[in-house]
Motif scaffolding. Structure first.
Motif, PDB file in Angstrom:
ATOM      1  N   GLY A 142       0.470  -1.272   0.515  1.00 51.24           N
ATOM      2  CA  GLY A 142       0.239  -0.338   0.362  1.00 51.24           C
ATOM      3  C   GLY A 142       0.785   1.642   0.577  1.00 51.24           C
ATOM      4  N   LEU A 143       1.999   1.377  -0.153  1.00 52.34           N
ATOM      5  CA  LEU A 143       2.906   2.093   0.304  1.00 52.34           C
ATOM      6  C   LEU A 143       3.334   2.482  -1.371  1.00 52.34           C
ATOM      7  CD1 LEU A 143       5.096   1.704   2.958  1.00 52.34           C
ATOM      8  CD2 LEU A 143       3.204   3.581   3.284  1.00 52.34           C
ATOM      9  N   ASP A 144       3.711   3.915  -1.957  1.00 54.29           N
ATOM     10  CA  ASP A 144       4.089   4.103  -2.749  1.00 54.29           C
ATOM     11  C   ASP A 144       5.993   4.678  -2.860  1.00 54.29           C
ATOM     12  OD1 ASP A 144       2.001   3.423  -4.612  1.00 54.29           O
ATOM     13  OD2 ASP A 144       1.535   6.098  -4.646  1.00 54.29           O
ATOM     14  N   ARG A 145       7.027   5.180  -3.775  1.00 56.48           N
ATOM     15  CA  ARG A 145       8.217   5.638  -3.656  1.00 56.48           C
ATOM     16  C   ARG A 145       8.039   7.206  -3.493  1.00 56.48           C
ATOM     17  NH1 ARG A 145       9.656   2.109   0.738  1.00 56.48           N
ATOM     18  NH2 ARG A 145      11.567   3.296   0.396  1.00 56.48           N
ATOM     19  N   LEU A 146       8.353   8.331  -3.476  1.00 54.09           N
ATOM     20  CA  LEU A 146       8.338   9.435  -4.230  1.00 54.09           C
ATOM     21  C   LEU A 146       9.641  10.050  -4.095  1.00 54.09           C
ATOM     22  CD1 LEU A 146       5.533  11.199  -1.603  1.00 54.09           C
ATOM     23  CD2 LEU A 146       5.522  10.151  -3.660  1.00 54.09           C
ATOM     24  N   ASP A 147       9.930  10.595  -5.471  1.00 49.08           N
ATOM     25  CA  ASP A 147      11.417  10.924  -5.560  1.00 49.08           C
ATOM     26  C   ASP A 147      10.705  12.386  -6.472  1.00 49.08           C
ATOM     27  OD1 ASP A 147      13.492   8.446  -5.157  1.00 49.08           O
ATOM     28  OD2 ASP A 147      11.549   7.734  -6.353  1.00 49.08           O
ATOM     29  N   GLY A 148      11.812  13.302  -6.903  1.00 47.04           N
ATOM     30  CA  GLY A 148      11.761  14.799  -6.738  1.00 47.04           C
ATOM     31  C   GLY A 148      11.519  15.563  -5.685  1.00 47.04           C
ATOM     32  N   THR A 149      11.372  17.010  -6.620  1.00 46.31           N
ATOM     33  CA  THR A 149      11.782  18.042  -5.223  1.00 46.31           C
ATOM     34  C   THR A 149       9.932  18.948  -5.764  1.00 46.31           C
ATOM     35  OG1 THR A 149      12.047  19.673  -7.298  1.00 46.31           O
ATOM     36  CG2 THR A 149      14.118  18.997  -5.603  1.00 46.31           C
ATOM     37  N   LYS A 150       9.894  19.485  -4.612  1.00 44.57           N
ATOM     38  CA  LYS A 150       8.246  19.920  -4.641  1.00 44.57           C
ATOM     39  C   LYS A 150       9.230  22.031  -3.686  1.00 44.57           C
ATOM     40  CE  LYS A 150       3.704  19.897  -4.821  1.00 44.57           C
ATOM     41  NZ  LYS A 150       3.167  19.371  -5.801  1.00 44.57           N
ATOM     42  N   ALA A 151       8.238  22.587  -4.831  1.00 42.80           N
ATOM     43  CA  ALA A 151       8.534  23.970  -4.725  1.00 42.80           C
ATOM     44  C   ALA A 151       7.550  24.688  -3.059  1.00 42.80           C
ATOM     45  CB  ALA A 151       8.968  25.209  -5.936  1.00 42.80           C
ATOM     46  N   TRP A 152       7.806  25.960  -2.935  1.00 42.78           N
ATOM     47  CA  TRP A 152       6.897  26.240  -1.572  1.00 42.78           C
ATOM     48  C   TRP A 152       6.047  25.573  -0.678  1.00 42.78           C
ATOM     49  CZ3 TRP A 152       7.013  31.451  -2.563  1.00 42.78           C
ATOM     50  CH2 TRP A 152       7.674  32.239  -3.238  1.00 42.78           C
ATOM     51  N   CYS A 153       7.444  25.302   0.191  1.00 45.02           N
ATOM     52  CA  CYS A 153       6.711  24.081   1.020  1.00 45.02           C
ATOM     53  C   CYS A 153       7.152  25.026   2.566  1.00 45.02           C
ATOM     54  CB  CYS A 153       7.789  22.314   1.198  1.00 45.02           C
ATOM     55  SG  CYS A 153       7.275  21.671  -0.755  1.00 45.02           S
ATOM     56  N   SER A 154       5.801  25.368   2.912  1.00 46.05           N
ATOM     57  CA  SER A 154       5.964  26.734   3.697  1.00 46.05           C
ATOM     58  C   SER A 154       6.314  25.276   5.290  1.00 46.05           C
ATOM     59  CB  SER A 154       4.711  27.115   3.950  1.00 46.05           C
ATOM     60  OG  SER A 154       4.526  28.093   3.119  1.00 46.05           O
ATOM     61  N   LEU A 155       6.665  25.607   6.506  1.00 48.74           N
ATOM     62  CA  LEU A 155       7.168  25.578   7.943  1.00 48.74           C
ATOM     63  C   LEU A 155       7.041  23.642   7.590  1.00 48.74           C
ATOM     64  CD1 LEU A 155       4.024  27.136   9.284  1.00 48.74           C
ATOM     65  CD2 LEU A 155       6.835  27.588   9.125  1.00 48.74           C
ATOM     66  N   ALA A 156       7.781  23.693   6.322  1.00 45.24           N
ATOM     67  CA  ALA A 156       8.290  22.332   6.209  1.00 45.24           C
ATOM     68  C   ALA A 156       9.073  21.427   7.462  1.00 45.24           C
ATOM     69  CB  ALA A 156       8.563  21.873   5.105  1.00 45.24           C
ATOM     70  N   THR A 157       9.590  22.217   7.697  1.00 47.93           N
ATOM     71  CA  THR A 157      10.493  21.846   9.486  1.00 47.93           C
ATOM     72  C   THR A 157       9.430  21.936  10.756  1.00 47.93           C
ATOM     73  OG1 THR A 157      11.454  24.403   9.478  1.00 47.93           O
ATOM     74  CG2 THR A 157      12.376  23.289   7.729  1.00 47.93           C
ATOM     75  N   VAL A 158       8.846  21.808  10.514  1.00 50.98           N
ATOM     76  CA  VAL A 158       8.149  22.296  11.577  1.00 50.98           C
ATOM     77  C   VAL A 158       7.006  21.331  11.569  1.00 50.98           C
ATOM     78  CG1 VAL A 158       6.333  23.612  12.942  1.00 50.98           C
ATOM     79  CG2 VAL A 158       8.089  24.721  11.918  1.00 50.98           C
ATOM     80  N   VAL A 159       6.342  21.761  10.812  1.00 51.21           N
ATOM     81  CA  VAL A 159       4.788  20.460  10.361  1.00 51.21           C
ATOM     82  C   VAL A 159       5.758  18.402  10.431  1.00 51.21           C
ATOM     83  CG1 VAL A 159       3.503  21.988   9.625  1.00 51.21           C
ATOM     84  CG2 VAL A 159       5.004  20.062   7.877  1.00 51.21           C
ATOM     85  N   SER A 160       5.242  17.400  10.999  1.00 54.15           N
ATOM     86  CA  SER A 160       5.748  16.471  11.056  1.00 54.15           C
ATOM     87  C   SER A 160       5.504  15.694   9.587  1.00 54.15           C
ATOM     88  CB  SER A 160       4.684  15.824  11.873  1.00 54.15           C
ATOM     89  OG  SER A 160       3.464  15.616  11.594  1.00 54.15           O
ATOM     90  N   HIS A 161       4.331  15.991   9.163  1.00 58.23           N
ATOM     91  CA  HIS A 161       3.785  15.202   7.878  1.00 58.23           C
ATOM     92  C   HIS A 161       2.860  16.163   6.780  1.00 58.23           C
ATOM     93  CE1 HIS A 161       3.702  11.756  10.546  1.00 58.23           C
ATOM     94  NE2 HIS A 161       3.893  11.481   9.726  1.00 58.23           N
TER      95      HIS A 161
END
Length: 337
Positions: free
Chosen positions: A115-134
Motif C-alpha cells: 500500500g505504499l508508494d515511493r516519491l522522488d523529485g522536488t516540491k517548491a513552496w513548502c511552508s513550515l516543512a521543517t516544523v510540521v511532521s507530515h
C-alpha cells in the motif's frame, strides 16, 4: 489587540491563541482542538470560515500555520480518513499541504509494496516543512495527478529554506523539499484531489483569513476616531472600509451557504472560489491602502502589532495571483456558458 471591525457579527469567541505573537510551533501544538471544525466543513462551512477569519484577525502567523493543517484534515475527511499509520501519522501529527507547481519541479510516485508508494523529485513552496511532521503533496503517477501523505522528517527528505528573506510572515519559513525514494500513502484515486467536491473550498478558507486580517486593520481606524474627533476625510475612510468589508463578509457567508446546500461542487465550486477570493482580495488591498492613508507612518513605525499585520497581509495576499486569477475567472465563465 485593538478593535476589530464588527467582530461581534462573525468572529468565533472560542478561538484563542496560546500566547501573544505565538510561534508556529506553539500554534500547531494545539491544532487538534480545531480538527473537528475542519472535519465537519461540509456540515457547517460557516463555522470553518469563521474560525479561520478569527485566526486572521488575531495573528497572521498563527493563521498561516493552522490553515494548511485544517485544510489537510478536511481533505482527509473527504477521502474517508485513510489509514496513514504506515508513514507515522498519529493523533499528534501536524500537516502542510503542498500543491504549488513551479517550472522544473515535481514529485513522481512509483508503485511500492504493502500500500505504499515511493516519491522522488522536488516540491517548491513548502511552508513550515521543517516544523510540521507530515504533508499532503500533489504528485504524478503513471502520468496521472495524484496526492500522497508523507512524513517530512525521515531518510530521503531534504529541506532547503535558506532563500526565505520575507519581511512579512517572516516566521513562516518557506522553501523546497527534495525526496529520494521516500515512502508515501496514496490519498484518493488518480485525479481525485482535483476532482473532489471540496477542491475549491480550501481557497475560500484562505480568503476568510485575509478578511479577518483586513477587519483588524480597519478597526485601527475606529480606534483613531475614538482618540480624536474625525473630520470629513476620516469619516470617508471609515465609510469606505465599512462597505468594502461588508461586501467581503457577505461574499464569504454566501459561499458558506452554497457549500452547505451542495451548490459548490464541480465547476460551480471553482467559479465560487474564484469570485469569493477576488472580492475579498480587492477589499483587503483597498483596506491596506486606506488605513495607510488615514493613519500615516506612525503605526507603521511605532506600533509593532500593526506594522507586522500590514507586512504579513501584504505577503499573504499574493497567494491571489491578481490579474491572472481574474483572467482565470473569465475563462471559467466562458466554459460554464
Amino acid at each position: 489587540m485593538g478593535t476589530v471591525w464588527r467582530a461581534e457579527e462573525w468572529a468565533d469567541d472560542a478561538v484563542v491563541l496560546p500566547a501573544e505573537q505565538p510561534t508556529p510551533e506553539q500554534v500547531l501544538a494545539g491544532a487538534d482542538r480545531f480538527a473537528p471544525v475542519a472535519a465537519g466543513l461540509r456540515a457547517d462551512p460557516w463555522r470553518y470560515l469563521a474560525v479561520l477569519a478569527t485566526l486572521g484577525s488575531l495573528d497572521l502567523t498563527a493563521a498561516r500555520a493552522l490553515e494548511p493543517h485544517l485544510d489537510a484534515v478536511a481533505i482527509l475527511a473527504q477521502a474517508g480518513d485513510p489509514d496513514l499509520s504506515a508513514v507515522g501519522v498519529d493523533a499528534t501529527s501536524t500537516f502542510g499541504v503542498y500543491a504549488a507547481r513551479a517550472p522544473g519541479t515535481g514529485l513522481v510516485a512509483s508503485r511500492g509494496r504493502e500500500g505504499l508508494d515511493r516519491l522522488d523529485g522536488t516540491k517548491a513552496w513548502c511552508s513550515l516543512a521543517t516544523v510540521v511532521s507530515h504533508a499532503l503533496v500533489t504528485t504524478t503517477r503513471e502520468g496521472r495527478e495524484t496526492m500522497h501523505a508523507v512524513g517530512l522528517h525521515r531518510p530521503g527528505v531534504a529541506h532547503a529554506t535558506s532563500s526565505w528573506v520575507s519581511r512579512g510572515l517572516a516566521a513562516v519559513t518557506t522553501g523546497s523539499l527534495a525526496m529520494d525514494d521516500v515512502p508515501a500513502v496514496p490519498v484518493g484515486d488518480a485525479d481525485w484531489y482535483l476532482e473532489r467536491p471540496g477542491f475549491a473550498w480550501g481557497g475560500i478558507g484562505v480568503a476568510a483569513v485575509w478578511f479577518g486580517a483586513a477587519a483588524a486593520l480597519a478597526g485601527a481606524l475606529r480606534d483613531a476616531a475614538e482618540r480624536r474627533p474625525p473630520d470629513q476625510v476620516a469619516l470617508l475612510h471609515l465609510g469606505t472600509v465599512d462597505h468594502l468589508l461588508h461586501g467581503a463578509l457577505l461574499s464569504l457567508r454566501a459561499a458558506a451557504d452554497d457549500i452547505a446546500a451542495g451548490r459548490a461542487d464541480g465547476p460551480a465550486g471553482a467559479v465560487l472560489a474564484a469570485r469569493t477570493r477576488a472580492v475579498v482580495t480587492r477589499a483587503a488591498e483597498e483596506v491596506l491602502t486606506i488605513v495607510g492613508h488615514a493613519l500615516g507612518p506612525a503605526p507603521l513605525t511605532h506600533d509593532e502589532e500593526h506594522a507586522r499585520r500590514v507586512a504579513d497581509l501584504t505577503v499573504y495576499l499574493r497567494q491571489h495571483h491578481a490579474e491572472r486569477d481574474l483572467a482565470a475567472l473569465g475563462a471559467l465563465l466562458l466554459e460554464d456558458r
